[in-house]
Every structure is written in structure tokens, then in C-alpha cells.
Design an enzyme around this catalytic site. Structure first.
Site, mmCIF file in Angstrom:
data_model
loop_
_atom_site.group_PDB
_atom_site.id
_atom_site.type_symbol
_atom_site.label_atom_id
_atom_site.label_comp_id
_atom_site.label_asym_id
_atom_site.label_seq_id
_atom_site.Cartn_x
_atom_site.Cartn_y
_atom_site.Cartn_z
ATOM 1 N N ALA B 92 0.813 -1.197 -0.050
ATOM 2 C CA ALA B 92 -0.090 0.095 0.011
ATOM 3 C C ALA B 92 0.750 1.269 -0.028
ATOM 4 O O ALA B 92 0.171 2.398 -0.282
ATOM 5 C CB ALA B 92 -0.945 -0.041 1.364
ATOM 6 N N LYS B 93 1.979 1.261 0.419
ATOM 7 C CA LYS B 93 3.026 2.439 0.385
ATOM 8 C C LYS B 93 2.340 3.321 0.950
ATOM 9 O O LYS B 93 2.612 4.616 0.577
ATOM 10 C CB LYS B 93 3.526 2.718 -0.993
ATOM 11 C CG LYS B 93 4.628 1.200 -1.742
ATOM 12 C CD LYS B 93 4.922 1.548 -2.768
ATOM 13 C CE LYS B 93 5.808 0.324 -3.571
ATOM 14 N NZ LYS B 93 4.822 -0.786 -3.817
ATOM 15 N N ARG B 94 1.814 3.332 2.301
ATOM 16 C CA ARG B 94 1.284 4.233 2.962
ATOM 17 C C ARG B 94 2.212 4.848 3.964
ATOM 18 O O ARG B 94 3.195 4.775 3.782
ATOM 19 C CB ARG B 94 0.070 3.853 3.858
ATOM 20 C CG ARG B 94 -1.094 3.100 2.945
ATOM 21 C CD ARG B 94 -1.686 4.083 2.081
ATOM 22 N NE ARG B 94 -3.184 3.662 1.713
ATOM 23 C CZ ARG B 94 -3.338 3.047 0.631
ATOM 24 N NH1 ARG B 94 -2.434 2.544 -0.086
ATOM 25 N NH2 ARG B 94 -4.696 2.507 0.459
#
Lengths: 276, 276
Positions: B92-94
Site C-alpha cells: 500500500a506504500k502508505r
């Protein structure tokens, strides 16, 4: 929305306020919990009460995703409810390799795919050019790139020195090879007003999205002293300070009162700078 | 899942393969379009065909979000379908300010809130410590922090020199103050095998999630030569090379064939290193 249209809205409303819709079930007034979708009801009442005082709405996607399917539906319905002459920001802080960022761009910009078409999305710069470029292929849509954020952790990497520049300055410089100020803005946190002076040397004409006024301790006058430009160039976000101003049945009125205070202060600043 | 459990799965299956579920309507076999939820049907068949050959599944959230509400539902149903002894990664590369990252952590780790509870989530480091810490408060859940990515844009910032270190090395060093190798992994792209030698000097014991083998041009043997450690320490991801190996009714068998090739190669590597 174009840069000229945005500045036009700022002049018309005498405001450069962005209302952050960081709406959370455990913080909205309790009487709303009887509704089928309490957060959507909350957002609608906040929007109705503030839409003549602000030029942008910024839902942060985290506050919607955390409720799963229903949360995502609330985000979509909230976007639909935002008047289309108000600049909409999906505060999503996305960024991935090219083909994947293209899917994120579809998510936030292509209504036929996702039922949403925000005017802009916040993007994290760590993965570089090809993680940002896919967002720039949509006409009149904006990338708002993280530069200098307002949280304590910003010192870990953003302030690190790379040659003559700090990392956030390197981001400001490098990203200007990817897009002009007609398609890119920057997130610059308000907790250090004087930092705006450094940012304006590198990005004199860009709009800056400024979180951190209010709950995070930033000062509006200080930000404007260093950050204002000939087309205003600032969108000042306030989330908790406005949307949670009241907890009673009159929460929307209380939110309006807080938004009005900021709008009046902004009007004074715009008048003082001969921008209206 | 604990580090020991993950290594146990690797020894049992003689594999350190992660299958990336980057499933897209325009790339899955056409005959699936007759299903009510074609991507979910695709994912289920891919999982059924590969679950004895891999130790991890990694849906990239962008490929689900882009379809709006239905896509989010597909992500949830896909998570539910992943066997619970297989390590699940929400790619998700949050990353956001502390209170917001806490909501993202709820999204991916708290099943009661979102109907999903992945074992791990990928996180972008740009905003620093407080953007990462909220993900670390969940027991036996992992942060997989972006360090050195496999895309061309990685050179823009990740390779920039900060004192003695490149930015990605600074990320590796600083983040080890936040969590141990029992709760944190790093994304290290496979397009530069020799870079693993530098990474291992700074993170000898951590698991590394390695995208870029296959479609992005990375080489498995080269990665293992430099990256393998005493508990394997590698999760090698392949997405398109496996899931899109076939376009016919037998697409799942074709996917299995590609996964089997990689598993056999990995088995040889594990045997050669006396890890099984």
C-alpha cells in the site's frame, strides 16, 4: 480546475481556506451515530455550513479506508457532495512504480473507474519521477507533492543535507522538471513559518498546501508573511480546529464560526496584499 | 506471523516466493469476464494453483482501489481467501502524520474495523518516525519499509548522498531505531544485485522484500548471492511473470508452472546454503 480558476475562487470568496475532512467515528458528535452513515451525515452538514467560506475540501483517505468497504463508499459519497466549483483534494499520499501509480491516478481522477474525480491528490516523492508522472497525464488535475511536512518525523529525512540542499529542497528542485506550477503544488507544513521563505526562493509561483495551522500549532500570519505570492499561492488547511469545534446538535454552526474566523483573517491578509 | 514462523514456512515449502496479486481487468483472461467478480475469481484460481509453492501473497492496493467500492471489496475477499499460514502483504506504500498513520494501521491490521488483517504493510519513509511508529503497535504485524526501489525514479532521491550515506542507507540506519528485524523488513529492488551487498552491511538480519525479479529484469541468483542470510532473509516477489503466464482457460496451470520453476530454483539455493 485550472490555476486561474482557483485564484478566481479565492478572490470571489476572499478566502484561501481548505477544510480537512478527517472525520472519525469516535470524534464526531454522538447524536449522529443514529444515522445509517454517521460520517457521511457529518461531512454533509460540515460542507453545507462552510462551503461559502472555503475554496477547498481535503478528505484524508486514511479516515475512510479504516472502515473498509463502508468507509470507501463514504469517501465516494463525500466527493460527490463537494460542490464542483470547490477544489477537492484526495489526501492520499500515494506513490509507486509507474504502472502502479497509473492505477492510483485512475482511482482518484477517473470517475468512470472509481466514481470519484478529485481535482488533486497528494503524492509522496520517495520513489522519484516515474512514481509521480502518471498523475500528470490528466488534464486540469493536480499533483500535490510532499515537500516539507508538519510532523515531528520530518527531521529524519526531509531536513537531511544533500550537497547544497536539504532533501525537501532537492524535491522542490527536481520535481519542477516534471511539471509546472499549473499542475503541481507542494505540501509545506506550517509549524515553521520562516521555512516558507526558503521554499519561496525555489518555488515562487507554486501553490502550497499548508497543513498544521491550528491543531498542529502553526501561525497563519507568519505563514502568509513568507508564503503569499501574486496569485495568493497558499491553501491553508484546518481539519480538527474546524470540524470538531462543537460536539452538540449545533456542531455545524460551531464549525462555521471557526471557519468564519479564519476566512475573516484571510480576507484581511488578501486585502492587505492587494489581491482582492 | 513471527519471524521464526515465516522461516519455518520457507523451510517447509522450500520456497521464499511471494506472488504479487496485481490483478487488472484488462490483463486477466477474457473468459473470466463472465463472472460477477472477475478479479476475485482470477485471484482465487491463482491462489489455489500456487499456494503450496509460495510463502507470501502481495496484493498491491492500487489495483483494487482503482475500481472503487467493488475493488475494495475484492481486496477484502482476496485477503480472506489467502490461507492464514501464508504471509500476507498489503502493498500500500502508505505513510502520514502519526494520528493518520494510526488509521492506516487500522485499515490493514484491524479486522474488526476493515474486515482485513494482513501480516504486513509496505510503508513509505519520507515523513519519518511518527509516520511509521503507529504500524508497529500491532503484535506480530510487520512494517515493510521502502528502502531501495526497483523503478527508474529511485535515482532521483534514494541514491542521493547524505554525508557518508545514500538516502536509502540513511533510511536503513535510522529506521533500525524504531523497530528490530522481528517487526520490520525492507523493500529492496532486484534490478541491481550488487546493491544487496551494501544493504546487508547495514541490515544483516532483516528480511528483504524483493520486487523486480522477472518483468522488471532482476536476476534471482544474483540477488541470493548477495542477499541470503542465515534465516533466508529474502522474500522474492514475482507478479506479472506468474499471474499473467497464460491467457487461456488453463491460465492457473500456466501460473503454477512459472511459480514451480521459481520454487525449484529457490529450493536449489536453499539446499546449497544448508538452510533446509
Amino acid at each position: 480546475m485550472t490555476k486561474e480558476q482557483l485564484f478566481g475562487q479565492i478572490q470571489k470568496k476572499r478566502s484561501f481556506l481548505c477544510v480537512g475532512l478527517d472525520s472519525s467515528l469516535d470524534k464526531i458528535p454522538k447524536h449522529l451515530l443514529k444515522y445509517e452513515n454517521p460520517i457521511l451525515e457529518f461531512n454533509k452538514q460540515i460542507i453545507d455550513a462552510t462551503k461559502d467560506l472555503c475554496v477547498a475540501y481535503k478528505p484524508n483517505t486514511a479516515f475512510y479506508e479504516c472502515y473498509g468497504k463502508k468507509g470507501w463508499e463514504t469517501l465516494i459519497e463525500t466527493w460527490k457532495y463537494i460542490p464542483k466549483d470547490i477544489f477537492s483534494i484526495a489526501d492520499a499520499k500515494r506513490g509507486d512504480i509507474g504502472n502502479t501509480s497509473a492505477m492510483y491516478a485512475e482511482t482518484f481522477f477517473n470517475e468512470q473507474s472509481s466514481e470519484m474525480s478529485f481535482d488533486s491528490v497528494t503524492v509522496a516523492p520517495y520513489m522519484g519521477s516515474d512514481s509521480v508522472m502518471p498523475f500528470l497525464t490528466f488534464k486540469n488535475k493536480w499533483v500535490i507533492l510532499l515537500a516539507l511536512t508538519s510532523n515531528s518525523g520530518h527531521a529524519d529525512f526531509q531536513l537531511q543535507q544533500i550537497g547544497e540542499d536539504k532533501l525537501f529542497e532537492k524535491v522542490l528542485k527536481t520535481s519542477q522538471q516534471w511539471a509546472t506550477d499549473k499542475q503541481m503544488m507542494y505540501v509545506v507544513g506550517a509549524t515553521r513559518g520562516a521555512a516558507f521563505s526558503d521554499v519561496r526562493k525555489l518555488a515562487p509561483n507554486h501553490f502550497l498546501l499548508v497543513p498544521g495551522v491550528g491543531a498542529q500549532g502553526g501561525d497563519l500570519q507568519e505563514v502568509c508573511k513568507y508564503g503569499l505570492n501574486s496569485q495568493c499561492g497558499l491553501l491553508i488547511n484546518s481539519s480538527r480546529g474546524i470540524i470538531y469545534a462543537g460536539q452538540g446538535e449545533d456542531f455545524a454552526e460551531k464549525a462555521r464560526e471557526e471557519a468564519l474566523k479564519l476566512q475573516k483573517e484571510m480576507e484581511g491578509i488578501l486585502v492587505g496584499a492587494n489581491l482582492v
